[in-house]
Design a protein around this motif. Structure first.
Motif, PDB file in Angstrom:
ATOM      1  N   GLY A 238       1.025   4.169  -2.925  1.00 24.13           N
ATOM      2  CA  GLY A 238       0.826   5.573  -2.618  1.00 24.13           C
ATOM      3  C   GLY A 238       1.930   6.461  -3.143  1.00 24.13           C
ATOM      4  O   GLY A 238       1.735   7.658  -3.362  1.00 24.13           O
TER       5      GLY A 238
ATOM      6  N   GLN B 158      -5.977   2.699  -7.521  1.00 24.17           N
ATOM      7  CA  GLN B 158      -6.388   4.088  -7.364  1.00 24.17           C
ATOM      8  C   GLN B 158      -5.260   4.969  -6.817  1.00 24.17           C
ATOM      9  O   GLN B 158      -5.034   6.084  -7.318  1.00 24.17           O
ATOM     10  CB  GLN B 158      -7.591   4.151  -6.409  1.00 24.17           C
ATOM     11  N   ALA B 159      -4.530   4.478  -5.813  1.00 26.43           N
ATOM     12  CA  ALA B 159      -3.469   5.276  -5.192  1.00 26.43           C
ATOM     13  C   ALA B 159      -2.366   5.613  -6.190  1.00 26.43           C
ATOM     14  O   ALA B 159      -1.905   6.757  -6.270  1.00 26.43           O
ATOM     15  CB  ALA B 159      -2.890   4.532  -3.996  1.00 26.43           C
TER      16      ALA B 159
ATOM     17  N   ASP C 255       0.833  -1.214   0.000  1.00 25.61           N
ATOM     18  CA  ASP C 255       0.000   0.000   0.000  1.00 25.61           C
ATOM     19  C   ASP C 255       0.862   1.258   0.000  1.00 25.61           C
ATOM     20  O   ASP C 255       0.543   2.241  -0.676  1.00 25.61           O
ATOM     21  CB  ASP C 255      -0.919   0.005   1.221  1.00 25.61           C
TER      22      ASP C 255
ATOM     23  N   ARG D 273      -3.734   8.101  -8.874  1.00 31.20           N
ATOM     24  CA  ARG D 273      -3.866   9.458  -8.337  1.00 31.20           C
ATOM     25  C   ARG D 273      -2.511  10.144  -8.223  1.00 31.20           C
ATOM     26  O   ARG D 273      -2.375  11.340  -8.507  1.00 31.20           O
ATOM     27  CB  ARG D 273      -4.528   9.411  -6.954  1.00 31.20           C
ATOM     28  N   HIS D 274      -1.508   9.394  -7.821  1.00 34.54           N
ATOM     29  CA  HIS D 274      -0.161   9.958  -7.655  1.00 34.54           C
ATOM     30  C   HIS D 274       0.394  10.429  -8.999  1.00 34.54           C
ATOM     31  O   HIS D 274       0.891  11.557  -9.118  1.00 34.54           O
ATOM     32  CB  HIS D 274       0.765   8.902  -7.044  1.00 34.54           C
TER      33      HIS D 274
END
Length: 348
Positions: free
Chosen positions: A143, A193-194, A139, A197-198
């Protein structure tokens, strides 16, 4: 004529237009869906880290697993596969040839190798792990924008590969120019998604649709079209081919998969994302010239046809056939000359 000149002008700038209607439609596009790996990013991923699940704590077992993953990734054409295979190769491990092999677009690989049933796919496979440290590390990497590939051995997640692919140097400027042209840019990717988005944040993109399968990408294109949008799709991989085929205008990156280039109506030969706003400027200039040509041809004929038909005969004025032929030739010459102005359009 204008379309022909526009296609030639594009070719000289590394914009290969295979469908003339695509050039006209590109001028009307209001939404661009863009893939991440190989389109928004360089498409040259590198293996940065290997993370092991606590269940795989034996050195011999780890080498066996890496050998199986190495052999399976050698069979794959996914952009991340080469990076993982290259990283494992550096550890002096030989690839094991899979006994059976299946590639599932949008998911990954299922195979049998070294007597083990293997699944190699997205980070979501790590959710089956009981090692919270393993899952939390994945995770964290997501991120930070890393792409994570997880290998499952006999139904147990055993290892994860963190792969990084740098954003294209021209991505931020290209996205900014597209938005300035009134085009909404949305990142459409199969990544988590993480991660999405980054990367989107780095490029200046706010709209993100992540964790999509190839069929879901196509559905997103069709949803936008039903809402009345003219949609362009930019991608480079097999996973993008369905969405590329469904889009009003499809754009493939040069150096991408053969199927993406074959499906796409426009190919950016140099693989430069900056060529995309240049293509939009060319399309808008071409459409403007087409309208100008139609306008002048319409006005010319409104005036010329009545004169040639003898509308002013009673006044003593009669247009001779020779003069009418010369006037018609002049009309065509004006259209050609106006179209050739596209060669002077500044795209950069």
């Amino acid at each position: 004529m204008a379309v022909m000149v526009g296609i030639g002008r594009g070719a000289r700038s590394g914009i290969l237009v295979k469908d003339a209607t695509a050039l006209e439609l590109l001028a009307k596009v209001d939404t661009l869906l863009i893939d991440k790996t190989g389109t928004l990013t360089e498409g040259k991923p590198e293996l940065r880290e290997i993370i092991w699940d606590s269940s795989a704590n034996d050195t011999a077992l780890r080498r066996l697993i890496l050998s199986s993953v190495y052999g399976a990734e050698n069979e794959s054409i996914h952009p991340l596969a080469g990076a993982i295979a290259s990283g494992i190769r550096k550890q002096d491990i030989e690839p094991a040839r899979p006994e059976s092999y299946e590639y599932i677009p949008g998911f990954g690989i299922k195979c049998r190798s070294n007597g083990m049933n293997m699944e190699i796919g997205p980070a979501s496979l790590s959710e089956k792990s009981e090692d919270m440290g393993f899952r939390n590390k994945i995770d964290d990497l997501l991120g930070l924008g890393a792409g994570v590939v997880v290998a499952v051995c006999n139904c147990k997640p055993v290892v994860a590969f963190a792969v990084e692919d740098e954003i294209r140097v021209d991505a931020v400027l290209a996205v900014k120019e597209l938005m300035s042209a009134g085009i909404n840019v949305e990142l459409l990717t199969g990544d988590r998604q993480a991660t999405a988005r980054h990367i989107a944040g780095k490029a200046g993109i706010t709209a993100v649709t992540a964790e999509t399968l190839p069929s879901m990408k196509q559905q997103r294109v069709e949803e936008l079209q039903k809402e009345g949008h003219v949609v362009a799709m930019a991608g480079d991989g097999i996973n993008d081919s369905q969405a590329l085929a469904a889009a009003d205008v499809s754009v493939a990156m040069g150096g991408g998969s053969d199927i993406a280039i074959d499906v796409a109506k426009i190919t950016l030969v140099g693989g430069r994302l900056a060529s995309l706003p240049e293509a939009v400027r060319l399309a808008k200039s071409t459409l403007r010239i087409i309208r100008e040509n139609l306008f002048w041809a319409f006005i010319y004929n409104i005036i010329g046809i009545p004169l040639a038909a003898g509308a002013l005969y009673k006044t003593g004025f009669l247009l001779s056939p020779m003069f009418a032929s010369a006037a018609m030739a002049l009309s065509s010459l004006c259209v050609v000359a106006n179209s050739l102005r596209l060669n002077r359009v500044k795209l950069k």
